[in-house]
Design an enzyme around this catalytic site. Structure first.
Site, PDB file in Angstrom:
ATOM      1  CB  THR A 112      -0.916  -0.007   1.253  1.00 58.29           C
ATOM      2  OG1 THR A 112      -1.653  -1.232   1.255  1.00 58.29           O
ATOM      3  CG2 THR A 112      -1.873   1.164   1.236  1.00 58.29           C
ATOM      4  CE  LYS A 157      -0.776   4.789  13.968  1.00 56.02           C
ATOM      5  NZ  LYS A 157      -2.135   4.682  13.417  1.00 56.02           N
TER       6      LYS A 157
HETATM    7  N1  LIG Z   1      -1.237   1.300   4.934  1.00 59.71           N
HETATM    8  C1  LIG Z   1      -1.256   2.501   5.510  1.00 59.71           C
HETATM    9  O1  LIG Z   1      -2.142   3.328   5.265  1.00 59.71           O
HETATM   10  C2  LIG Z   1      -0.176   2.879   6.483  1.00 59.71           C
HETATM   11  C3  LIG Z   1      -0.227   4.135   7.125  1.00 59.71           C
HETATM   12  C4  LIG Z   1       0.812   4.515   7.991  1.00 59.71           C
HETATM   13  C5  LIG Z   1       1.851   3.634   8.222  1.00 59.71           C
HETATM   14  N2  LIG Z   1       1.848   2.403   7.611  1.00 59.71           N
HETATM   15  C6  LIG Z   1       2.971   1.515   7.877  1.00 59.71           C
HETATM   16  O2  LIG Z   1       3.661   1.289   6.654  1.00 59.71           O
HETATM   17  C7  LIG Z   1       4.250  -0.010   6.657  1.00 59.71           C
HETATM   18  C8  LIG Z   1       3.802  -0.745   5.394  1.00 59.71           C
HETATM   19  O3  LIG Z   1       2.404  -0.873   5.402  1.00 59.71           O
HETATM   20  P1  LIG Z   1       1.591  -1.319   4.078  1.00 59.71           P
HETATM   21  O4  LIG Z   1       0.161  -1.092   4.410  1.00 59.71           O
HETATM   22  O5  LIG Z   1       2.171  -0.689   2.865  1.00 59.71           O
HETATM   23  O6  LIG Z   1       1.899  -2.894   4.056  1.00 59.71           O
HETATM   24  P2  LIG Z   1       1.585  -3.931   2.868  1.00 59.71           P
HETATM   25  O7  LIG Z   1       0.584  -3.367   1.924  1.00 59.71           O
HETATM   26  O8  LIG Z   1       1.304  -5.233   3.520  1.00 59.71           O
HETATM   27  O9  LIG Z   1       2.980  -4.042   2.065  1.00 59.71           O
HETATM   28  C9  LIG Z   1       4.104  -4.651   2.595  1.00 59.71           C
HETATM   29  C10 LIG Z   1       5.135  -4.805   1.495  1.00 59.71           C
HETATM   30  O10 LIG Z   1       6.332  -5.334   2.079  1.00 59.71           O
HETATM   31  C11 LIG Z   1       6.728  -6.526   1.389  1.00 59.71           C
HETATM   32  N3  LIG Z   1       7.274  -7.441   2.404  1.00 59.71           N
HETATM   33  C12 LIG Z   1       6.688  -7.857   3.541  1.00 59.71           C
HETATM   34  N4  LIG Z   1       7.519  -8.653   4.255  1.00 59.71           N
HETATM   35  C13 LIG Z   1       8.654  -8.730   3.520  1.00 59.71           C
HETATM   36  C14 LIG Z   1       9.905  -9.390   3.712  1.00 59.71           C
HETATM   37  N5  LIG Z   1      10.144 -10.136   4.782  1.00 59.71           N
HETATM   38  N6  LIG Z   1      10.859  -9.238   2.777  1.00 59.71           N
HETATM   39  C15 LIG Z   1      10.620  -8.482   1.668  1.00 59.71           C
HETATM   40  N7  LIG Z   1       9.474  -7.822   1.434  1.00 59.71           N
HETATM   41  C16 LIG Z   1       8.506  -7.947   2.351  1.00 59.71           C
HETATM   42  C17 LIG Z   1       5.486  -7.057   0.714  1.00 59.71           C
HETATM   43  O11 LIG Z   1       5.899  -7.802  -0.418  1.00 59.71           O
HETATM   44  P3  LIG Z   1       4.838  -8.488  -1.425  1.00 59.71           P
HETATM   45  O12 LIG Z   1       4.165  -7.331  -2.115  1.00 59.71           O
HETATM   46  O13 LIG Z   1       5.666  -9.278  -2.347  1.00 59.71           O
HETATM   47  O14 LIG Z   1       3.906  -9.278  -0.563  1.00 59.71           O
HETATM   48  C18 LIG Z   1       4.737  -5.760   0.382  1.00 59.71           C
HETATM   49  O15 LIG Z   1       5.192  -5.256  -0.850  1.00 59.71           O
HETATM   50  C19 LIG Z   1       3.818  -0.655   7.975  1.00 59.71           C
HETATM   51  O16 LIG Z   1       4.829  -0.469   8.933  1.00 59.71           O
HETATM   52  C20 LIG Z   1       2.569   0.136   8.365  1.00 59.71           C
HETATM   53  O17 LIG Z   1       2.339   0.144   9.758  1.00 59.71           O
HETATM   54  C21 LIG Z   1       0.872   2.019   6.752  1.00 59.71           C
END
Ligand SMILES: NC(=O)c1ccc[n+]([C@@H]2O[C@H](COP(=O)([O-])OP(=O)(O)OC[C@H]3O[C@@H](n4cnc5c(N)ncnc54)[C@H](OP(=O)(O)O)[C@@H]3O)[C@@H](O)[C@H]2O)c1
Length: 326
Positions: A13, A202
């Protein structure tokens, strides 16, 4: 022109949003800030996943290739604490500045990481880790440096706020949670959000920045068992205030008077009200999550780091650190 090569860890995301946002904003960043930011590698788990708009040739599933390649800044948007933590440490050890959105890891190991970065003269940007696009970190770190913070109170979990807003409109808790999941706002396992743990993580980060004082007491209650009285406004409120010898943190559902400024914060929005001794109250409000809003906070950190670094500073720091690692 300062050139910044970025190793992007994660392309979900936030990471996917970052790729799209950078390609949209790159020319403006060159002209406005003299910063030429470019992604050199993108680490993912699954190379065969469809990722519209993401250049395939940049993808790798090798953490070493991503981390030890040609980069100045490591952007960690993987999430979780295990692999993400190891990658952030490796990035710092090899002389790279880090930008992360990972509140879970910062709440657990933040102090250790900041010490490691400071020892090496490196930066860790973490604006996206609390309240997504809302620049609350920068506000506490810089804009409010001239005053003593007495308390802060806010809504820092967009998922719970979305659920409570739906309940206000008549939905039952389970139905509102399903609706949040369908909108991509809640995980399949929503425990961290609805039990108040995400909000507590947070709040710990905000309290550290606002007070730099020991946490004396923490109370955390989520929204899993809330019952909403007809016509009332309930919010998951996170609050931190000074107590003798430190600060107290509270995360709990609270009924608010309809004219309370936090009562107007609806859906997945976030807001924080900071009370300072000299300034009185300041409130900041906006999108607390989502792909592009969160990516905008990540990209701001990258630009800020690039502007703080003297030209060629990165390359020199990275070369010195790499020599030490050999
Ligand atoms: N989503 C939000 O709105 C939001 C807001 C504020 C903060 N955050 C923070 O941002 C961070 C990411 O969130 P997200 O929502 O973007 O997560 P997400 O959609 O689940 O994406 C995670 C990404 O990391 C990759 N990944 C996961 N484990 C891995 C590993 N061991 N080695 C290599 N790649 C790996 C995944 O690969 P694949 O694509 O191949 O599965 C995916 O591309 C988190 O810490 C979250 O708390 C998110």
């Amino acid at each position: 022109m300062r050139r910044v090569r970025i190793a992007l860890l994660g392309c979900g995301t936030v990471g996917g949003g970052f790729v799209r946002l950078l390609s949209r904003e790159r020319d403006r960043l060159r002209e406005r800030y003299g910063v030429d930011a470019e992604i050199s590698q993108i680490l993912v788990r699954n190379l065969s996943k469809e990722r519209p708009g993401v250049p395939r040739e940049l993808l790798t599933d090798s953490p070493l290739k991503a981390l030890d390649g040609d980069c100045d800044v490591v952007v960690e948007v993987i999430g979780g604490t295990h692999s993400a933590g190891a990658y952030i440490r490796r990035a710092l050890l090899s002389g790279r500045d880090v930008v992360t959105a990972n509140k879970a890891h910062l709440a657990e190991r933040g102090r250790e990481l900041f010490d490691a970065a400071a020892e090496r003269g490196l930066f860790i940007g973490f604006e996206a880790s609390v309240c997504g696009a809302v620049p609350i970190i920068r506000m506490l770190q810089h804009a409010l440096a001239g005053d003593s913070v007495e308390s802060l109170i806010g809504i820092v979990n967009g998922t719970c706020n979305f659920i409570l807003t739906r309940m206000e409109e008549g939905m039952e808790f389970d139905q509102a949670l399903r609706s949040a999941q369908q909108c991509g706002l809640a995980e399949a396992d929503p425990t961290l959000d609805i039990d108040g743990i995400d909000a507590e993580q947070k709040l710990r980060i905000l309290a550290e920045l606002a007070f730099a004082a020991p946490v004396r007491r923490v109370t955390t209650r989520g929204i899993r068992h809330v019952v909403l009285k007809r016509g009332s406004v309930l919010r998951l409120v996170a609050e931190a205030y000074r107590v003798p010898g430190g600060v107290e943190l509270r995360v709990e559902p609270r009924e608010l008077p309809p004219d309370h400024p936090l009562a107007a914060v609806r859906d997945e929005e976030n807001a924080v009200i900071i009370r300072g001794r000299a300034m009185g109250e300041v409130m900041i409000r906006g999108k607390g999550a989502g792909s592009l809003p969160t990516a905008s906070a990540v990209l701001s950190d990258v630009v800020e780091i690039a502007r703080l670094r003297p030209p060629l500073g990165h390359a020199k720091a990275a070369a010195d650190a790499a020599a030490l690692l050999k």
